[in-house]
Write a protein that holds these residues in place. Structure first.
Motif, PDB file in Angstrom:
ATOM      1  N   THR A  91     110.496  54.295  -2.032  1.00 38.61           N
ATOM      2  CA  THR A  91     110.368  52.840  -2.058  1.00 38.61           C
ATOM      3  C   THR A  91     111.726  52.182  -1.841  1.00 38.61           C
ATOM      4  OG1 THR A  91     110.426  52.966  -4.477  1.00 38.61           O
ATOM      5  CG2 THR A  91     108.267  52.815  -3.443  1.00 38.61           C
ATOM      6  N   MET A  92     112.426  51.846  -2.902  1.00 40.82           N
ATOM      7  CA  MET A  92     113.671  51.091  -2.734  1.00 40.82           C
ATOM      8  C   MET A  92     114.887  51.992  -2.539  1.00 40.82           C
ATOM      9  SD  MET A  92     113.133  47.926  -5.379  1.00 40.82           S
ATOM     10  CE  MET A  92     112.989  49.004  -6.788  1.00 40.82           C
ATOM     11  N   LEU A  93     115.138  52.888  -3.499  1.00 38.91           N
ATOM     12  CA  LEU A  93     116.348  53.704  -3.463  1.00 38.91           C
ATOM     13  C   LEU A  93     116.389  54.610  -2.248  1.00 38.91           C
ATOM     14  CD1 LEU A  93     118.926  54.668  -4.975  1.00 38.91           C
ATOM     15  CD2 LEU A  93     117.481  56.411  -6.063  1.00 38.91           C
ATOM     16  N   THR A  94     115.252  55.178  -1.868  1.00 39.40           N
ATOM     17  CA  THR A  94     115.223  56.197  -0.815  1.00 39.40           C
ATOM     18  C   THR A  94     114.368  55.752   0.360  1.00 39.40           C
ATOM     19  OG1 THR A  94     113.427  57.306  -2.006  1.00 39.40           O
ATOM     20  CG2 THR A  94     115.670  58.112  -2.389  1.00 39.40           C
ATOM     21  N   ALA A  95     114.506  54.492   0.749  1.00 37.41           N
ATOM     22  CA  ALA A  95     113.769  53.975   1.908  1.00 37.41           C
ATOM     23  C   ALA A  95     114.691  53.099   2.743  1.00 37.41           C
ATOM     24  CB  ALA A  95     112.543  53.183   1.452  1.00 37.41           C
ATOM     25  N   ASP A  96     114.382  53.015   4.026  1.00 34.95           N
ATOM     26  CA  ASP A  96     115.117  52.176   4.965  1.00 34.95           C
ATOM     27  C   ASP A  96     114.222  51.023   5.419  1.00 34.95           C
ATOM     28  OD1 ASP A  96     117.358  53.906   4.985  1.00 34.95           O
ATOM     29  OD2 ASP A  96     116.389  55.200   6.468  1.00 34.95           O
ATOM     30  N   PRO A  97     114.818  49.980   6.005  1.00 33.72           N
ATOM     31  CA  PRO A  97     113.994  48.938   6.621  1.00 33.72           C
ATOM     32  C   PRO A  97     113.131  49.555   7.732  1.00 33.72           C
ATOM     33  CG  PRO A  97     116.279  48.216   6.390  1.00 33.72           C
ATOM     34  CD  PRO A  97     116.243  49.681   6.081  1.00 33.72           C
ATOM     35  N   PRO A  98     111.912  49.065   7.969  1.00 37.04           N
ATOM     36  CA  PRO A  98     111.308  47.885   7.319  1.00 37.04           C
ATOM     37  C   PRO A  98     110.596  48.190   6.001  1.00 37.04           C
ATOM     38  CG  PRO A  98     109.875  48.684   9.055  1.00 37.04           C
ATOM     39  CD  PRO A  98     111.106  49.557   9.107  1.00 37.04           C
ATOM     40  N   ARG A  99     110.383  49.493   5.664  1.00 40.38           N
ATOM     41  CA  ARG A  99     109.698  49.800   4.404  1.00 40.38           C
ATOM     42  C   ARG A  99     110.466  49.231   3.220  1.00 40.38           C
ATOM     43  NH1 ARG A  99     109.197  55.525   3.121  1.00 40.38           N
ATOM     44  NH2 ARG A  99     111.055  55.763   4.391  1.00 40.38           N
ATOM     45  N   HIS A 100     111.776  49.454   3.204  1.00 41.95           N
ATOM     46  CA  HIS A 100     112.590  48.972   2.097  1.00 41.95           C
ATOM     47  C   HIS A 100     112.493  47.458   1.956  1.00 41.95           C
ATOM     48  CE1 HIS A 100     116.357  47.286   0.444  1.00 41.95           C
ATOM     49  NE2 HIS A 100     116.247  48.269  -0.423  1.00 41.95           N
ATOM     50  N   THR A 101     112.468  46.755   3.081  1.00 37.46           N
ATOM     51  CA  THR A 101     112.429  45.292   3.061  1.00 37.46           C
ATOM     52  C   THR A 101     111.187  44.797   2.332  1.00 37.46           C
ATOM     53  OG1 THR A 101     113.572  45.297   5.190  1.00 37.46           O
ATOM     54  CG2 THR A 101     112.542  43.226   4.500  1.00 37.46           C
ATOM     55  N   ARG A 102     110.041  45.441   2.607  1.00 34.37           N
ATOM     56  CA  ARG A 102     108.791  45.034   1.943  1.00 34.37           C
ATOM     57  C   ARG A 102     108.896  45.235   0.440  1.00 34.37           C
ATOM     58  NH1 ARG A 102     104.379  48.712   0.883  1.00 34.37           N
ATOM     59  NH2 ARG A 102     102.632  47.564  -0.028  1.00 34.37           N
TER      60      ARG A 102
END
Length: 419
Positions: A91-102
């Motif tokens: 999700t947040m710590l281990t994700a990049d945009p665009p997934r992280h952005t959501r």
């Protein structure tokens, strides 16, 4: 001191992890990027380059979750335990945009400044109760008796577990140990069981909040309700596994950072009575003192990145697929940014430019809550305690072994009330 004429010791040696500051000093003197782990990892040390790399997610990916889980998934016993729960979601710590952005957009709604400010009264109540107990006992183990219960109680109260703070701490420790990469296999298995236990509890809490869209018996104002019911135009609401992952990260980040800074910060004040005297004389210095503590202690010592393409950082070539570690703890003692960087100075003018909460799109979403807890805690500790003493022979000042996090394992302190 490290001999500048020899090669650097292996960074992940337990002795270096326990006391890394000579290593940082010598490594940074040699250059802003050094190779560690047998040359397989590039560690980024300078404030400028750590900040730059954190601001280039298109080149330096945070999607390292699968890599860290590789050995765990390969273990049949661990894989079987994990199958009883929900899949791990980046999700947040281990994700990049665009997934992280959501994820970030939705979680930001739950961590607004008004929401954090609304928690101040309950934070102050928890702090005063913990200080009451400290003063009654006289000598306490500060990590166990104060630094852990405060942030854990705050987060527990926001996820429907205010009556089972100890279980929240156990779960948080399990997450942290798997993240830190220094746990034994036995601990890995135990931690995996605890995480699955947490997931089943979280599922019940999520369902309860979804049923009425308001937060059930707890009302609409707790953190889990805000995350479950967060809506942002054009974004799908979070599903069960995503909420579990987000909440798991918040439990660790909101717990470990505050706990480590409370214990390490109190030790700094005891060891620097001149700085303690300045803050007692001028309590308005407390917010800046907290920033200086975060800078020096850097409870999140570093995080991984993976190069997405052949590129460079500060003139140093980086190959696609290469692992980097952004070492916030080294950057926070960079003499190019912080004069006399090892000195504890509650009046340091630029203390807040530290990287203890990261930088860029992955800056810790709970940083405002952590700052609020720390400021309230030290305000009340200094207001109600005349002095703090270290009982002779009671402390070894050892830290919990962890590649990414750093905090005292224990701190025995005698608190003397104001007359």
């Amino acid at each position: 001191m490290i001999d500048a004429t020899t090669s650097l010791p292996e960074f992940f040696d337990p002795a270096v992890i326990e006391d890394p500051f000579d290593w940082y000093r010598e490594a940074l003197a040699r250059g802003p990027v050094v190779r560690i782990a047998g040359g397989t990892v590039q560690m980024v040390l300078s404030h400028a380059l750590v900040s730059e790399a954190a601001g280039r997610p298109q080149d330096f990916s945070s999607d390292f979750g699968a890599l860290m889980r590789g050995n765990q998934v390969a273990d049949p016993e661990i894989a079987a335990i994990e199958a009883e729960g929900w899949p791990t979601v980046d999700t947040m710590l281990t994700a990049d945009p665009p997934r992280h952005t959501r994820f970030r957009k939705l979680v930001n709604l739950a961590f607004s400044m008004p929401r954090v400010n609304a928690l101040e009264g309950s934070i102050r109540q928890i702090v005063d109760g913990l200080i009451d107990t400290m003063l009654e006992r006289g000598t306490v183990e500060f990590v166990h008796d104060f630094a852990v219960p405060l942030p854990v109680a705050v987060i527990a109260g926001q996820i429907g577990m205010e009556n089972d703070v100890a279980l929240v701490k156990r779960w948080s420790d399990a997450f942290a140990d798997r993240l830190g990469g220094m746990a034994s296999r036995e601990r890995e298995v135990e931690a995996t069981r605890m995480i699955v236990e947490y997931q089943h509890f979280a599922k019940a809490q999520i369902d309860a909040r979804r049923r009425d869209g308001q937060g059930g018996e707890r009302g609409p104002d707790d953190l889990l309700s805000a995350i479950v019911n967060a809506r942002s135009e054009g974004e799908a609401p979070l599903d069960d596994a995503e909420i579990m992952s987000v909440l798991q990260q918040l439990m660790v980040a909101g717990n470990e950072t505050t706990t480590s800074t409370l214990a390490g910060g109190l030790l700094l004040l005891i060891r620097h009575p001149d700085q303690l005297a300045k803050v007692r004389a001028n309590p308005a210095l407390i917010p800046n003192m907290v920033e200086e503590m975060l800078r020096l202690l850097s409870p999140v010592g570093g995080l991984w990145r993976i190069a997405t393409r052949d590129t460079e950082l500060g003139g140093v070539p980086v190959t696609r697929g290469e692992m980097l570690m952004l070492r916030f703890a080294a950057a926070n003692r960079d003499p190019a940014v912080f004069p006399d960087p090892d000195r504890f100075d509650v009046e340091r003018k630029n203390a807040r430019v530290h990287l203890a909460f990261g930088r860029g799109i992955h800056m810790c979403v709970g940083n405002m809550l952590a700052r609020k807890e720390l400021a309230v805690a030290f305000e009340q500790l200094l207001a109600r305690c005349d002095r703090f003493e270290l009982p002779a022979g009671a402390n070894d000042f050892a830290h919990v072994p962890n590649k990414l996090l750093r905090g005292l394992a224990a701190l025995h302190v005698r608190a003397v009330p104001k007359s």
